[in-house]
Every structure is written in structure tokens, then in C-alpha cells.
Design a protein around this motif. Structure first.
Motif, PDB file in Angstrom:
ATOM      1  N   ASN A 111      10.121   7.717   4.520  1.00  0.00           N
ATOM      2  CA  ASN A 111       9.735   8.865   5.214  1.00  0.00           C
ATOM      3  C   ASN A 111       9.757   8.964   6.655  1.00  0.00           C
ATOM      4  OD1 ASN A 111       8.738  10.938   3.142  1.00  0.00           O
ATOM      5  ND2 ASN A 111       8.178   9.127   2.180  1.00  0.00           N
ATOM      6  N   GLY A 112      10.385   8.062   7.334  1.00  0.00           N
ATOM      7  CA  GLY A 112      10.560   7.751   8.717  1.00  0.00           C
ATOM      8  C   GLY A 112       9.462   7.272   9.611  1.00  0.00           C
ATOM      9  N   VAL A 113       8.573   6.340   8.832  1.00  0.00           N
ATOM     10  CA  VAL A 113       7.522   5.734   9.416  1.00  0.00           C
ATOM     11  C   VAL A 113       7.833   4.251   9.429  1.00  0.00           C
ATOM     12  CG1 VAL A 113       4.780   5.263   9.148  1.00  0.00           C
ATOM     13  CG2 VAL A 113       5.720   7.531   8.552  1.00  0.00           C
ATOM     14  N   ASP A 114       7.338   3.800  10.718  1.00  0.00           N
ATOM     15  CA  ASP A 114       7.509   2.321  10.722  1.00  0.00           C
ATOM     16  C   ASP A 114       6.273   1.781  10.277  1.00  0.00           C
ATOM     17  OD1 ASP A 114       8.721   2.637  14.205  1.00  0.00           O
ATOM     18  OD2 ASP A 114       9.657   2.453  12.522  1.00  0.00           O
ATOM     19  N   VAL A 115       6.593   0.847   9.190  1.00  0.00           N
ATOM     20  CA  VAL A 115       5.642   0.225   8.309  1.00  0.00           C
ATOM     21  C   VAL A 115       5.204  -1.133   8.533  1.00  0.00           C
ATOM     22  CG1 VAL A 115       4.743  -0.254   5.975  1.00  0.00           C
ATOM     23  CG2 VAL A 115       5.804   1.995   6.467  1.00  0.00           C
ATOM     24  N   SER A 116       4.136  -1.807   8.785  1.00  0.00           N
ATOM     25  CA  SER A 116       3.962  -3.245   8.909  1.00  0.00           C
ATOM     26  C   SER A 116       3.334  -3.732   7.744  1.00  0.00           C
ATOM     27  CB  SER A 116       2.897  -3.398   9.902  1.00  0.00           C
ATOM     28  OG  SER A 116       2.687  -4.664  10.008  1.00  0.00           O
ATOM     29  N   LEU A 117       4.246  -4.533   6.956  1.00  0.00           N
ATOM     30  CA  LEU A 117       3.936  -4.927   5.457  1.00  0.00           C
ATOM     31  C   LEU A 117       3.388  -6.483   5.644  1.00  0.00           C
ATOM     32  CD1 LEU A 117       4.310  -4.616   2.565  1.00  0.00           C
ATOM     33  CD2 LEU A 117       6.622  -5.778   2.375  1.00  0.00           C
ATOM     34  N   ILE A 118       1.980  -6.466   5.137  1.00  0.00           N
ATOM     35  CA  ILE A 118       1.379  -7.840   4.944  1.00  0.00           C
ATOM     36  C   ILE A 118       1.567  -8.161   3.612  1.00  0.00           C
ATOM     37  CG2 ILE A 118      -0.986  -8.719   5.313  1.00  0.00           C
ATOM     38  CD1 ILE A 118      -1.383  -6.697   7.554  1.00  0.00           C
ATOM     39  N   LYS A 119       2.236  -9.187   3.212  1.00  0.00           N
ATOM     40  CA  LYS A 119       2.289  -9.811   1.814  1.00  0.00           C
ATOM     41  C   LYS A 119       1.132 -10.881   1.844  1.00  0.00           C
ATOM     42  CE  LYS A 119       7.192  -8.980   1.382  1.00  0.00           C
ATOM     43  NZ  LYS A 119       8.424  -9.469   1.169  1.00  0.00           N
ATOM     44  N   LEU A 120       0.163 -10.873   0.764  1.00  0.00           N
ATOM     45  CA  LEU A 120      -0.650 -11.734   0.519  1.00  0.00           C
ATOM     46  C   LEU A 120      -0.276 -12.563  -0.794  1.00  0.00           C
ATOM     47  CD1 LEU A 120      -4.045  -9.768   1.208  1.00  0.00           C
ATOM     48  CD2 LEU A 120      -2.908 -11.441   2.608  1.00  0.00           C
ATOM     49  N   THR A 121      -0.031 -13.854  -0.828  1.00  0.00           N
ATOM     50  CA  THR A 121       0.312 -14.508  -1.852  1.00  0.00           C
ATOM     51  C   THR A 121      -0.961 -15.583  -1.991  1.00  0.00           C
ATOM     52  OG1 THR A 121       1.573 -16.151  -0.423  1.00  0.00           O
ATOM     53  CG2 THR A 121       2.746 -14.469  -1.791  1.00  0.00           C
ATOM     54  N   ARG A 122      -1.240 -15.978  -3.161  1.00  0.00           N
ATOM     55  CA  ARG A 122      -2.448 -16.947  -3.415  1.00  0.00           C
ATOM     56  C   ARG A 122      -2.077 -17.482  -4.754  1.00  0.00           C
ATOM     57  NH1 ARG A 122      -8.601 -15.566  -4.879  1.00  0.00           N
ATOM     58  NH2 ARG A 122      -9.582 -17.597  -4.589  1.00  0.00           N
ATOM     59  N   THR A 157      -5.683 -21.693  -4.447  1.00  0.00           N
ATOM     60  CA  THR A 157      -6.646 -21.861  -3.080  1.00  0.00           C
ATOM     61  C   THR A 157      -6.792 -20.475  -2.482  1.00  0.00           C
ATOM     62  OG1 THR A 157      -4.944 -22.838  -1.849  1.00  0.00           O
ATOM     63  CG2 THR A 157      -6.409 -24.377  -3.166  1.00  0.00           C
ATOM     64  N   LYS A 158      -6.263 -20.823  -0.830  1.00  0.00           N
ATOM     65  CA  LYS A 158      -6.676 -19.617  -0.109  1.00  0.00           C
ATOM     66  C   LYS A 158      -5.445 -18.875   0.111  1.00  0.00           C
ATOM     67  CE  LYS A 158      -5.292 -22.453   3.756  1.00  0.00           C
ATOM     68  NZ  LYS A 158      -5.609 -22.696   5.076  1.00  0.00           N
ATOM     69  N   PRO A 159      -5.617 -17.403   0.571  1.00  0.00           N
ATOM     70  CA  PRO A 159      -4.296 -16.640   0.401  1.00  0.00           C
ATOM     71  C   PRO A 159      -3.346 -16.968   1.623  1.00  0.00           C
ATOM     72  CG  PRO A 159      -6.446 -15.430   0.517  1.00  0.00           C
ATOM     73  CD  PRO A 159      -6.650 -16.916   0.836  1.00  0.00           C
ATOM     74  N   GLU A 160      -2.088 -16.830   1.729  1.00  0.00           N
ATOM     75  CA  GLU A 160      -1.061 -17.038   2.387  1.00  0.00           C
ATOM     76  C   GLU A 160      -0.719 -15.528   2.960  1.00  0.00           C
ATOM     77  OE1 GLU A 160      -1.455 -21.058   2.355  1.00  0.00           O
ATOM     78  OE2 GLU A 160      -0.129 -20.048   3.816  1.00  0.00           O
ATOM     79  N   VAL A 161      -0.418 -15.559   4.227  1.00  0.00           N
ATOM     80  CA  VAL A 161      -0.248 -14.198   4.816  1.00  0.00           C
ATOM     81  C   VAL A 161       1.246 -14.214   5.448  1.00  0.00           C
ATOM     82  CG1 VAL A 161      -0.867 -12.238   6.394  1.00  0.00           C
ATOM     83  CG2 VAL A 161      -2.697 -13.756   5.358  1.00  0.00           C
ATOM     84  N   LYS A 162       1.991 -13.259   5.245  1.00  0.00           N
ATOM     85  CA  LYS A 162       3.196 -13.079   5.569  1.00  0.00           C
ATOM     86  C   LYS A 162       3.518 -11.677   6.069  1.00  0.00           C
ATOM     87  CE  LYS A 162       8.332 -13.830   4.812  1.00  0.00           C
ATOM     88  NZ  LYS A 162       9.243 -14.261   3.940  1.00  0.00           N
ATOM     89  N   ILE A 163       4.022 -11.365   7.374  1.00  0.00           N
ATOM     90  CA  ILE A 163       4.041  -9.940   8.141  1.00  0.00           C
ATOM     91  C   ILE A 163       5.535  -9.772   8.241  1.00  0.00           C
ATOM     92  CG2 ILE A 163       3.242  -8.548   9.644  1.00  0.00           C
ATOM     93  CD1 ILE A 163       0.701 -10.358  10.202  1.00  0.00           C
ATOM     94  N   GLU A 164       5.858  -8.590   7.677  1.00  0.00           N
ATOM     95  CA  GLU A 164       7.148  -8.006   7.986  1.00  0.00           C
ATOM     96  C   GLU A 164       7.059  -6.617   8.382  1.00  0.00           C
ATOM     97  OE1 GLU A 164       9.077 -10.381   4.111  1.00  0.00           O
ATOM     98  OE2 GLU A 164       9.157  -8.242   3.916  1.00  0.00           O
ATOM     99  N   LYS A 165       8.020  -6.250   9.074  1.00  0.00           N
ATOM    100  CA  LYS A 165       8.205  -4.925   9.723  1.00  0.00           C
ATOM    101  C   LYS A 165       9.503  -4.407   8.777  1.00  0.00           C
ATOM    102  CE  LYS A 165       5.777  -4.985  13.223  1.00  0.00           C
ATOM    103  NZ  LYS A 165       4.553  -4.394  13.410  1.00  0.00           N
ATOM    104  N   ILE A 166       9.060  -3.035   8.229  1.00  0.00           N
ATOM    105  CA  ILE A 166       9.927  -2.275   7.491  1.00  0.00           C
ATOM    106  C   ILE A 166      10.326  -0.964   8.402  1.00  0.00           C
ATOM    107  CG2 ILE A 166      10.326  -0.936   5.285  1.00  0.00           C
ATOM    108  CD1 ILE A 166       8.235  -2.491   4.132  1.00  0.00           C
TER     109      ILE A 166
END
Length: 794
Positions: free
Chosen positions: A771-782, A785-794
């Protein structure tokens, strides 16, 4: 409006360790169940309010927000509006928090910081969980709760519930007032007749006490009257003997008896020794001078000198009174200083106790890390720094690689020459050229000699590499413990230094406290011994002694004059006794007459009423007036609530329908409308078939869509200072069309608010981006133990 630039977490719930997560205008957090999506949004609420929904509802304790592997969690928000701001909240496992807020470079702590946060948020934590942090659980409150609960929720969010609370409080007051009015009316029917008499005595119980006292007094007066009447008749007979002598000297006799009567009264109050009474004043003066020297800075040297020199009693007492006032004021100041020093001492001692705990904790940590630190130092002494070992390792590895490559080459040549020698080939099997057999044999011998040497060298290098790798890995593993050891050592030095300073400060306070307590004890002892009443009594006794001296001289003078006129002591005594008895009889008879009349009135009231009464008519009028006023106010509040709800509905109507149309893509619901009815709010939906139904006839998905539309509409209407919207999986398990509509709505909302949304799949993020919006995607994998964070731009 405030927006969140980034959030930093340390040991918050599932987030073990430190995390630094930037947040954009539109952020989608994706992860499986339990990955930490909701925990991330809850961390924002914790930073703003010091708790979150589960803690407020007693589902969890505040200490449960701390990660199991740690004793402390930290959440830090970076905000931006017209100014930069940061919020840092620390929580330990005992449930205690510390707060620091920085706005425009100015820092606020704890209570003052909480005040600043309330100014920033402009909303309570309960309403925050309904119009800022929106989850499907919050939406279900609107759709599954009964109508009164839904009315309360909407009124509370829009702050109309204040009027309900006012009405409730006024209603309780009116009920209490009615009960009191009935009690007063009942009493008024009995009290009205005797209002004047009862008000004169104060109450019925007091009138009963007065009746008993009057009856007892009347009996005593009757006995006194009988005795005095007999005495009066005898004195009349005696008086006939000297009556002709005193007829012409009545004025002088009156002067004599008046002076003697006053003298008897003063002498009856106690001894009146003029010299002794002045001596008492001198004793007081000495006591004052004894303590005033200690407080010369308060009283002033001039006043002390005046007191020391003054001999006139009246002026001396005036000076002593002023000095006494100054000493009382000095004692107050000393008491304040003592309290101040005690508070300082309590603060220092409290901090010392904290330091002892911190020192013990740090020493324990050092004890645990000491073995690792020593081992690291041993390795460093034997092999050098970790960077040096790494360089040596790289050099040896490079040399080993070259030698290994040469060794493989020579090994291949050796194999070929051995093959030629063993098979007796005359031509090279590789290039086909003629071979010199002797040259082949000689070359083979040389290669075999070098081969063994290179093999040994290769083995030595391999052993060296393994040794260096082992040392490097061990030092690498120990480096974190060494860093913690060094940090703990510095912290211990700092704590011990602060402890030493505080112990010195405590010793100073104790010395100051000892000195001022000595002065307080001296001054308090003096003021307890010499009270103001003592001072007043001294001057009163001195004046009385002076008056007694004057009266004695006057009485002696009059006695001499009367004796010269032929009136001796016996006549004077008889006349004096006659006058005293006549006056006493007259006084007793007047009092008896008054008592009899008073007893008649009291008996009449007590026999008729028998209960207490105090101004009931006035109270009844006041209660009646207040009751009517309160009833009028409640009626006006009802009208006000109805008008406010109508105005709110008018403000919400268009936005509510617009949001629902954007969110709900199907045509089976034509429109929705929020109405104000007698029992509060009601939501109606117009269906495609022309029927209008309430929420109860909609499916769960349809009701969730209605609730989300209503919440978003109210969020826009409130105009909060918070410019972000947190959507925690608001519409779970929806079909693709509704998810697509939700994405469009979020894309539109992101132009007005910062939107942070959690979901379990990436489809929603992709559709928002479409819809024409810049989205910051935060992927949480776990994993486990603790979560792992990966950040991507869409």
C-alpha cells in the motif's frame, strides 16, 4: 506527538541479555507464539507506567518481568516530539523500580520523573491498554462484556465516567441526609416546647447533673441559714449596747472594715512576706543568668547586662519575660536542628547499609571470577596478549598452509618418480619426453630425503597450531569473565571510597548531635524548672505582699483613730461579726430563692423530655437545603451526560463508519451506528437485507472488526500526546480479505500515527508495504533460549 525512535531491553521477560531495537513509522514484528512479540510491546508499557496489563490484573507479579537468568531488568525508550526524550526504568526481583526521565537535556528521577511521564502520556494505564496498546483481548471487552460494562468502558475512555462517579457519590450523600432528617424530625416533636431551657443548659444530660448539684446545694444552704439566723439574733442584742457610739462615724467604720476585709482575703491566700517574695525574684534572676550565658548569641549581651543590673521588681520581671520568650524560641530552633541532624544520620546509615550489601555482592562476584582472572593472567604471561596469540597463530597457519601445499606437490612428484623407477619406463608418462634413468633415480633419492624432513616440520607446525588455537580459545572464553572482574574491582573501589566518606560524615553528625543535645538538655531542663507560670506567680506574690504591707499600715491607723473616738477593739469585733453574718444571710437567702426557681424549671423539662437536643431545627433546614440542591445537581448531570454522549456520538459517527468500511471488505453489513439510549451506548449494524441488528447477532470476527473500528475512532477523538499505536495481533485468525483490509487501514493510520503491529506471519507486512508504506520488519526467532532479532526493510 511523541513517537518512539528505539527501545533498549536488558533481561526483560524472554529477552535475556541486551537488545537495541530501532522502531520506524511503520514497524511489523513477526514471530511464532512465544517468540517475544507481546513482551516487546509490554516493555513499552512498563517503561511508561511501571507495570503492564498482566501485572495490573494480578495475573503476574511485577518481579515476573525480570528474566529468570538475571536479578534486574532494564527498559529504555528514546522518544521524539519537539524535543528529544528518554525514559529508563529499572526493575529488580524484589519488585522495586527506579526511573530516570530526560527531556530536553534535563533529568528527572523517580517521583518527579513519574509526574513528567503523566504529562507526556496524558492517559491512565487502563485506558492506554484500550486505545493505544490494542490487543484482541482488549477488543473482546467491548464485544463480549455486558452492556453496563461496555458503557463503563466507553465512558471511561472518553472521560464521561467522571460524571457517573459524581452522581454515585451524591446519591450516597442524599441517602445519609434523609436518614438524619427523619431522626431530627422525631426529636423536634419532643424538644420544641423546651427549646429555650435546654439551650440554656446545653443538653439534657447536663441538666440532670445540674439538678443533683442544686438539690445538694439547697440542703446545705438551709442548714447554714438556720445557724446564721440564731447568730444574727444574738448579735442584734449585743449591738444595742454600742449603737449610739457608732452612728456618727459610719464612714470611718466602713473604711476600716473594707481595708480589713481585703487584708483578710489577701492573708488567707497565703503568707505575704515582702522581703521573702523579693528574694524569690532574685533567685529567679540568678537562675536566668546562669543559663543565659550559654545562649548569649540568642539573647544578646545587652539584655543579659540589663537583667544583671536591674533591681526594680516590675522592670526585672518584664526583662525576664522577654528573655524567657527568647529561650523558648531558641529551644524550638535547637529541636529543629536536632531533627535535621537525625534525618541526615538516618539517611547516611541507610546508605551505609546499602553499601554493605553492595560491597558484599561485589566481593562475592570477585571471588567467583578470581580463578578465571588468574588463569587468564597465567596464559597471558606465558603466551602474550590474546591479539598477539592471534597474530602468531595466523603467521604459523600461513606457513603451515604453504608447507602443506609444497608437501603435497613433492609427494605427487615422488609418487610419479617411484612409478617410473619401478616400471622402468623410458618416456615420461605426463609429457612423453625421453627419460634419463640415472637422473630419475638421483632425483627420487633427493626427494625422499627432503620428504622426511618436510613431514617432520609439518607435524611440528600442526602441533604448534593446535597449541595456539587451544590457548586462544581458552583466553577468548575467559575474556568476558576478566572484563567483569575488572569492572567489579573498580566498582568495589568506588563503593569502599563512598563508605569511608559516609562513615566520616556520620562521625561528624554524631559529634554535632552530641554538642547540640547537651545544649538542648541544659535549656529544656531550665524551661521545665522555671515555667512561665512560675514567673507570673513570683510577680503576683510580690505585688500581693506589697499590698498586704500597705493594708496593715492602713488598718493600724484606722484602729488608733477609732479608739480615740471611743470605739475599742471589742466593739469593732462585734460590729464586724454582725456585718459579716448579715451579709452572709442575705446572700444565702437570695441563692436559695434562685435555686428553688431553677429546680422547678429543670424538673419540668426532665420529666417531659429526658433526651439530649442541640440545634436540631437549624440542622434540619441545612440538610433539607443540601438534599434539594444535590437532587437538582443529579438531574442536571443526567441531562449533561445525555448531551455529552450525543456530542461524542456525533463526533465518532463518520470516523467509525469510515474505519469499519476500510477494515471490513464484505457487503453483508452496510453500515454501523453508535447510539445513546436510556441505559447508555448501543452499537447497531444495518445488514444488506435491510434489517438492523445489535452486536449479539454478529459473528466473533465481525464483532472484533466493529470493536477495532470503535477503538480507532475514539483514539483519534482523544487527541493524546502519544503519537504511536500498538496493535498486538488485533484480528487473529482472519481470512485473507480482512487481512488485506487491515493492512490498508494500518497503512492509512501510519500517515497519522507511528504504528507498531505484531503478527505471526509476514503476509501482513508485505500487504502493508504493497500500500505504498515503508515497513520495518522485525523478525523474532526463538529456539529454546532467548529470541534472536533480525531487522529488514520492505
Amino acid at each position: 506527538m511523541w513517537r518512539i525512535l528505539r527501545i533498549k531491553l536488558k533481561n526483560f521477560k524472554v529477552y535475556e541479555g541486551e537488545y537495541d531495537i530501532p522502531l520506524s513509522q511503520t514497524t511489523v514484528v513477526v514471530g511464532r507464539v512465544g517468540a517475544g512479540k507481546s513482551s516487546l510491546l509490554q516493555a513499552i508499557e512498563f517503561a511508561l507506567f511501571g507495570r503492564e496489563l498482566e501485572v495490573r490484573q494480578r495475573i503476574a507479579k511485577l518481579a515476573d518481568l525480570v528474566n529468570l537468568s538475571s536479578d534486574e531488568s532494564v527498559v529504555e525508550l528514546s522518544l521524539s516530539d519537539q524535543h528529544e526524550a528518554s525514559i529508563r526504568r529499572v526493575l529488580n526481583k524484589r519488585g522495586r523500580t527506579r526511573l530516570e526521565v530526560v527531556i530536553g537535556g534535563r533529568k528527572y528521577y523517580d517521583n518527579s520523573a513519574e509526574v513528567k511521564l503523566r504529562e507526556i502520556t496524558g492517559i491512565s494505564d487502563e485506558d492506554y491498554d484500550r486505545v493505544v496498546y490494542i490487543s484482541h483481548y482488549a477488543l473482546e471487552d467491548f464485544i463480549h462484556g455486558d452492556r453496563p460494562r461496555r458503557n463503563l468502558l466507553i465512558d471511561r475512555i472518553l472521560q464521561v465516567d467522571v460524571l457517573d462517579n459524581v452522581q454515585r457519590a451524591l446519591g450516597n450523600q442524599m441517602k445519609n441526609i434523609l436518614e438524619k432528617m427523619e431522626q431530627i424530625r422525631l426529636k423536634l416533636s419532643l424538644y420544641e416546647k423546651y427549646r429555650d431551657i435546654i439551650e440554656k443548659y446545653g443538653s439534657i444530660s447536663k441538666m440532670k447533673e445540674i439538678r443533683m448539684r442544686l438539690e445538694k446545694e439547697l440542703d446545705g444552704l438551709s442548714e447554714q441559714e438556720n445557724e446564721l439566723s440564731k447568730k444574727y439574733r444574738n448579735l442584734i442584742e449585743e449591738r444595742e449596747k454600742y449603737l449610739n457610739k457608732i452612728i456618727n462615724i459610719q464612714d470611718k467604720l466602713n473604711q476600716y472594715y473594707m481595708a480589713k476585709s481585703e487584708l483578710e482575703i489577701l492573708e488567707g491566700a497565703g503568707q505575704a512576706d515582702l522581703i521573702g517574695e523579693y528574694s524569690l525574684l532574685e533567685d529567679l534572676k540568678d537562675k536566668f543568668l546562669g543559663v543565659l550565658s550559654e545562649f548569649e548569641h540568642v539573647i544578646g549581651a545587652d539584655m543579659i547586662e540589663q537583667i544583671h543590673r536591674e533591681s526594680e521588681p516590675a522592670r526585672l520581671v518584664d526583662l525576664l519575660s522577654k528573655a524567657y520568650d527568647a529561650l523558648e524560641e531558641a529551644l524550638k530552633k535547637i529541636e529543629e536542628e536536632v531533627e535535621s541532624l537525625k534525618r541526615q544520620k538516618d539517611g547516611v546509615e541507610a546508605r551505609l547499609r546499602e553499601l554493605e550489601r553492595d560491597i558484599s555482592r561485589v566481593q562475592g562476584a570477585l571471588s567467583q571470577l578470581e580463578a578465571s582472572y588468574k588463569r587468564f593472567k597465567e596464559l597471558e604471561a606465558a603466551h602474550g596478549s590474546i591479539s598477539n596469540i592471534k597474530n602468531i597463530y595466523n603467521e604459523v597457519k600461513s606457513k603451515y598452509t604453504i608447507l602443506e601445499r609444497n608437501f603435497h606437490f613433492i609427494s605427487s612428484i615422488k609418487f610419479i618418480l617411484s612409478y617410473i623407477n619401478e616400471t622402468g619406463l623410458e618416456e615420461c608418462p605426463i609429457c612423453g619426453s625421453k627419460l634419463d634413468r640415472r637422473a630419475v633415480v638421483e632425483r627420487l633419492r633427493q626427494i625422499e630425503h627432503n620428504f622426511s624432513e618436510q613431514l617432520k616440520e609439518l607435524d611440528l607446525l600442526r602441533s604448534r597450531l593446535e597449541e595456539l588455537k587451544s590457548v586462544y580459545e581458552e583466553m577468548e572464553a575467559l575474556s568476558r569473565s576478566v572484563a567483569e572482574y575488572l569492572r567489579a574491582s573498580e566498582e568495589l573501589k568506588s563503593l569502599l571510597s563512598e563508605k569511608e566518606k559516609l562513615e566520616n560524615r556520620k562521625a561528624q553528625i554524631d559529634r554535632a548531635l552530641g554538642q547540640i543535645m547537651r545544649r538542648r538538655s541544659l535549656l529544656a531542663g531550665f524551661l521545665n524548672e522555671v515555667r512561665r507560670e512560675t514567673l507570673d506567680e513570683a510577680i503576683r506574690r510580690y505585688n500581693r505582699a506589697l499590698r498586704v504591707k500597705q493594708l496593715r499600715e492602713r488598718v493600724e491607723t484606722l484602729e488608733r483613730e477609732l479608739k480615740n473616738l471611743g470605739v475599742g477593739p471589742t466593739t469593732l469585733e462585734t460590729e464586724e461579726e454582725f456585718r459579716r453574718v448579715a451579709e452572709a444571710l442575705s446572700r444565702i437567702r437570695r441563692r436559695r430563692s434562685d435555686i428553688v426557681e431553677e429546680l422547678r424549671k429543670v424538673d419540668e423539662v426532665l420529666n417531659s423530655v429526658g433526651e439530649d437536643y442541640d440545634g436540631l431545627r437549624e440542622r434540619l433546614e441545612k440538610y433539607s437545603y443540601v438534599y434539594d440542591r444535590l437532587n437538582n445537581i443529579i438531574n442536571k448531570i443526567d441531562i449533561l451526560k445525555y448531551n455529552i454522549r450525543l456530542k461524542i456520538i456525533n463526533l465518532l459517527r463518520d470516523e467509525l463508519l469510515k474505519s469499519f468500511k476500510e477494515l471490513y471488505p464484505y457487503e453483508d453489513i452496510v453500515s454501523i451506528e453508535l447510539r445513546s439510549e436510556e441505559r447508555g451506548y448501543e452499537i447497531y449494524c444495518k445488514l444488506a437485507d435491510g434489517n438492523t441488528v445489535g452486536l449479539a447477532r454478529l459473528s466473533d470476527g465481525q464483532r472484533l472488526a466493529v470493536a477495532l473500528s470503535l477503538v480507532i475512532s475514539m483514539r483519534k477523538l482523544l487527541g493524546l500526546g502519544l503519537g504511536f499505536l500498538l496493535l498486538d495481533d488485533p484480528l487473529p485468525y482472519v481470512d485473507p480479505k480482512i487481512r488485506s483490509s487491515l493492512a490498508k487501514l494500518i497503512a492509512k493510520l501510519s500517515r497519522e500515527f507511528q504504528v507498531i503491529v505484531t503478527t505471526q506471519t509476514e503476509e501482513l507486512a508485505n500487504e502493508i508495504s504493497a500500500n505504498g508504506v515503508d515497513v520495518s520488519l522485525i523478525k523474532l526467532t526463538r529456539g529454546t533460549t532467548k529470541p534472536e532479532v533480525k531487522i529488514e526493510k520492505i
